[in-house]
Design a protein around this motif. Structure first.
Motif, PDB file in Angstrom:
ATOM      1  N   ALA A 116       0.874  -1.168   0.000  1.00 41.26           N
ATOM      2  CA  ALA A 116       0.000   0.000   0.000  1.00 41.26           C
ATOM      3  C   ALA A 116       0.911   1.217   0.000  1.00 41.26           C
ATOM      4  O   ALA A 116       1.713   1.391   0.905  1.00 41.26           O
ATOM      5  N   GLY A 117       0.807   2.025  -1.015  1.00 39.97           N
ATOM      6  CA  GLY A 117       1.690   3.167  -1.132  1.00 39.97           C
ATOM      7  C   GLY A 117       1.071   4.444  -0.607  1.00 39.97           C
ATOM      8  O   GLY A 117      -0.111   4.488  -0.241  1.00 39.97           O
ATOM      9  N   GLU A 118       1.885   5.468  -0.612  1.00 41.44           N
ATOM     10  CA  GLU A 118       1.451   6.765  -0.114  1.00 41.44           C
ATOM     11  C   GLU A 118       0.750   7.603  -1.174  1.00 41.44           C
ATOM     12  O   GLU A 118       0.052   8.548  -0.842  1.00 41.44           O
ATOM     13  N   ILE A 119       0.953   7.298  -2.438  1.00 43.42           N
ATOM     14  CA  ILE A 119       0.439   8.121  -3.520  1.00 43.42           C
ATOM     15  C   ILE A 119      -0.906   7.558  -3.985  1.00 43.42           C
ATOM     16  O   ILE A 119      -1.067   6.348  -4.124  1.00 43.42           O
ATOM     17  N   THR A 120      -1.860   8.456  -4.230  1.00 41.00           N
ATOM     18  CA  THR A 120      -3.198   8.035  -4.659  1.00 41.00           C
ATOM     19  C   THR A 120      -3.502   8.571  -6.056  1.00 41.00           C
ATOM     20  O   THR A 120      -2.797   9.448  -6.567  1.00 41.00           O
ATOM     21  N   SER A 121      -4.582   8.059  -6.635  1.00 46.89           N
ATOM     22  CA  SER A 121      -4.998   8.562  -7.950  1.00 46.89           C
ATOM     23  C   SER A 121      -5.391  10.030  -7.855  1.00 46.89           C
ATOM     24  O   SER A 121      -5.222  10.785  -8.811  1.00 46.89           O
ATOM     25  N   ASP A 122      -5.900  10.457  -6.715  1.00 42.75           N
ATOM     26  CA  ASP A 122      -6.209  11.877  -6.519  1.00 42.75           C
ATOM     27  C   ASP A 122      -4.946  12.733  -6.603  1.00 42.75           C
ATOM     28  O   ASP A 122      -4.979  13.858  -7.117  1.00 42.75           O
ATOM     29  N   LEU A 124      -2.358  12.125  -8.448  1.00 43.18           N
ATOM     30  CA  LEU A 124      -2.026  12.247  -9.873  1.00 43.18           C
ATOM     31  C   LEU A 124      -2.932  13.260 -10.548  1.00 43.18           C
ATOM     32  O   LEU A 124      -2.470  14.114 -11.316  1.00 43.18           O
ATOM     33  N   LEU A 125      -4.227  13.190 -10.251  1.00 39.86           N
ATOM     34  CA  LEU A 125      -5.197  14.109 -10.847  1.00 39.86           C
ATOM     35  C   LEU A 125      -4.901  15.552 -10.440  1.00 39.86           C
ATOM     36  O   LEU A 125      -4.837  16.446 -11.291  1.00 39.86           O
ATOM     37  N   THR A 126      -4.689  15.769  -9.156  1.00 34.26           N
ATOM     38  CA  THR A 126      -4.425  17.109  -8.630  1.00 34.26           C
ATOM     39  C   THR A 126      -3.177  17.736  -9.248  1.00 34.26           C
ATOM     40  O   THR A 126      -3.120  18.947  -9.439  1.00 34.26           O
ATOM     41  N   ASN A 127      -2.208  16.898  -9.577  1.00 32.12           N
ATOM     42  CA  ASN A 127      -0.933  17.409 -10.103  1.00 32.12           C
ATOM     43  C   ASN A 127      -0.824  17.338 -11.620  1.00 32.12           C
ATOM     44  O   ASN A 127       0.268  17.423 -12.179  1.00 32.12           O
ATOM     45  N   GLY A 128      -1.978  17.199 -12.291  1.00 28.04           N
ATOM     46  CA  GLY A 128      -2.005  17.258 -13.750  1.00 28.04           C
ATOM     47  C   GLY A 128      -1.308  16.105 -14.445  1.00 28.04           C
ATOM     48  O   GLY A 128      -0.754  16.272 -15.532  1.00 28.04           O
ATOM     49  N   LEU A 129      -1.359  14.916 -13.837  1.00 28.36           N
ATOM     50  CA  LEU A 129      -0.672  13.762 -14.408  1.00 28.36           C
ATOM     51  C   LEU A 129      -1.610  12.781 -15.098  1.00 28.36           C
ATOM     52  O   LEU A 129      -1.151  11.833 -15.733  1.00 28.36           O
ATOM     53  N   THR A 130      -2.922  12.993 -14.965  1.00 26.59           N
ATOM     54  CA  THR A 130      -3.864  12.045 -15.568  1.00 26.59           C
ATOM     55  C   THR A 130      -4.600  12.610 -16.770  1.00 26.59           C
ATOM     56  O   THR A 130      -4.969  11.864 -17.671  1.00 26.59           O
ATOM     57  N   SER A 131      -4.849  13.901 -16.776  1.00 22.50           N
ATOM     58  CA  SER A 131      -5.567  14.494 -17.901  1.00 22.50           C
ATOM     59  C   SER A 131      -5.056  15.903 -18.144  1.00 22.50           C
ATOM     60  O   SER A 131      -4.399  16.494 -17.300  1.00 22.50           O
ATOM     61  N   LYS A 154      -2.386   5.098 -15.140  1.00 25.01           N
ATOM     62  CA  LYS A 154      -2.671   3.930 -14.297  1.00 25.01           C
ATOM     63  C   LYS A 154      -1.375   3.216 -13.901  1.00 25.01           C
ATOM     64  O   LYS A 154      -1.172   2.871 -12.736  1.00 25.01           O
ATOM     65  N   GLN A 155      -0.498   3.015 -14.878  1.00 24.70           N
ATOM     66  CA  GLN A 155       0.776   2.354 -14.598  1.00 24.70           C
ATOM     67  C   GLN A 155       1.666   3.222 -13.709  1.00 24.70           C
ATOM     68  O   GLN A 155       2.406   2.703 -12.882  1.00 24.70           O
ATOM     69  N   MET A 156       1.595   4.540 -13.896  1.00 19.87           N
ATOM     70  CA  MET A 156       2.414   5.438 -13.088  1.00 19.87           C
ATOM     71  C   MET A 156       2.044   5.306 -11.609  1.00 19.87           C
ATOM     72  O   MET A 156       2.921   5.223 -10.750  1.00 19.87           O
ATOM     73  N   LEU A 157       0.756   5.283 -11.320  1.00 18.80           N
ATOM     74  CA  LEU A 157       0.315   5.129  -9.929  1.00 18.80           C
ATOM     75  C   LEU A 157       0.827   3.803  -9.367  1.00 18.80           C
ATOM     76  O   LEU A 157       1.380   3.758  -8.260  1.00 18.80           O
ATOM     77  N   GLN A 158       0.667   2.734 -10.135  1.00 18.70           N
ATOM     78  CA  GLN A 158       1.134   1.424  -9.689  1.00 18.70           C
ATOM     79  C   GLN A 158       2.643   1.445  -9.454  1.00 18.70           C
ATOM     80  O   GLN A 158       3.143   0.946  -8.448  1.00 18.70           O
ATOM     81  N   ARG A 159       3.381   2.059 -10.359  1.00 22.87           N
ATOM     82  CA  ARG A 159       4.840   2.096 -10.267  1.00 22.87           C
ATOM     83  C   ARG A 159       5.298   2.949  -9.075  1.00 22.87           C
ATOM     84  O   ARG A 159       6.228   2.558  -8.367  1.00 22.87           O
ATOM     85  N   ALA A 162       4.588   0.680  -6.109  1.00 24.09           N
ATOM     86  CA  ALA A 162       5.382  -0.550  -6.117  1.00 24.09           C
ATOM     87  C   ALA A 162       6.841  -0.271  -5.783  1.00 24.09           C
ATOM     88  O   ALA A 162       7.498  -1.077  -5.127  1.00 24.09           O
ATOM     89  N   PHE A 163       7.350   0.885  -6.219  1.00 22.27           N
ATOM     90  CA  PHE A 163       8.731   1.252  -5.928  1.00 22.27           C
ATOM     91  C   PHE A 163       8.848   2.069  -4.643  1.00 22.27           C
ATOM     92  O   PHE A 163       9.890   2.630  -4.346  1.00 22.27           O
ATOM     93  N   GLN A 164       7.744   2.141  -3.904  1.00 26.20           N
ATOM     94  CA  GLN A 164       7.686   2.819  -2.613  1.00 26.20           C
ATOM     95  C   GLN A 164       8.233   4.241  -2.660  1.00 26.20           C
ATOM     96  O   GLN A 164       9.039   4.650  -1.828  1.00 26.20           O
ATOM     97  N   ILE A 165       7.783   4.984  -3.646  1.00 25.61           N
ATOM     98  CA  ILE A 165       8.134   6.395  -3.728  1.00 25.61           C
ATOM     99  C   ILE A 165       7.399   7.110  -2.594  1.00 25.61           C
ATOM    100  O   ILE A 165       6.177   6.989  -2.465  1.00 25.61           O
ATOM    101  N   SER A 166       8.125   7.819  -1.777  1.00 29.25           N
ATOM    102  CA  SER A 166       7.504   8.498  -0.640  1.00 29.25           C
ATOM    103  C   SER A 166       6.764   9.747  -1.114  1.00 29.25           C
ATOM    104  O   SER A 166       7.036  10.278  -2.196  1.00 29.25           O
ATOM    105  N   ARG A 167       5.856  10.210  -0.287  1.00 22.80           N
ATOM    106  CA  ARG A 167       5.132  11.442  -0.596  1.00 22.80           C
ATOM    107  C   ARG A 167       6.131  12.593  -0.759  1.00 22.80           C
ATOM    108  O   ARG A 167       5.994  13.421  -1.651  1.00 22.80           O
TER     109      ARG A 167
END
Length: 182
Positions: A116-122, A124-131, A154-159, A162-167
């Motif tokens: 379970a990582g620290e980064i959420t789909s929100d 990504l959305l908030t930071n202009g990474l999804t659309s 989708k893959q970016m969030l998973q990655r 999965a690589f435990q990128i901290s907030r």
């Protein structure tokens, strides 16, 4: 520079490029149709020495990376950008300079299964990474900044998870990307 882990690449030309840059052993997948015995060799290498997956920065390279990751847990990953791997319209690890390969190998990330990582789909959305018009470009820059390669949203969030990128790492990279735009 000696690499302890076995580096998994796609073919002979990739092995040659790796050996020009570092002292390392490789396993070649022979392309995208990975045989069961190749997966078994990779699994054994992971148990004995560890594995670094270092595939081309294109669709087939990502497909191979996913196949291996699903079959062999705990792999490390090295990434190069499409720009660093392109020569005369051809994309691949074999086109990267020794310096690019060394940098990629010094920035490997270990994939953690089902964390379970620290980064959420929100996030990504908030930071202009999804659309938006520049979402893809922002994901490219984020992948470069964090050393995890390009991926769709989708893959970016998973990655990221999965690589435990901290907030903190994520936010620092986003801040740097935003400063570039100013």
């Amino acid at each position: 520079m000696k690499i302890k882990e076995v580096i998994v690449v796609e073919g002979r030309d990739d092995t040659a490029a790796i050996k020009r840059a570092v002292n390392a052993d490789t396993i070649e997948t022979g392309g995208s149709a990975i045989h069961k015995r190749t997966i078994e060799k990779i699994r054994l290498a992971q148990q004995k020495r560890g594995v670094i997956i270092f595939t081309d920065p294109d669709y087939q390279g990502e497909r191979i990376r996913k196949i291996i990751s699903k079959s062999v847990s705990g792999c490390k990953h090295a990434f190069i950008t499409q720009e660093d791997g392109t020569k005369k319209g051809d994309i691949g690890v074999e086109n990267a300079t020794p310096d690019v390969i060394i940098r990629a190998l010094s920035e490997v990330r270990t994939e953690m299964a089902e964390t379970a990582g620290e980064i959420t789909s929100d996030d990504l959305l908030t930071n202009g990474l999804t659309s938006g018009v520049d979402a893809k470009e922002r994901r490219i820059k984020l992948g470069e900044a964090l050393g995890i390669g390009y991926a769709n949203a989708k893959q970016m969030l998973q990655r990221l998870n999965a690589f435990q990128i901290s907030r903190a790492e994520f936010e620092a990279a986003i801040t740097a990307i935003n400063k570039e735009r100013e």
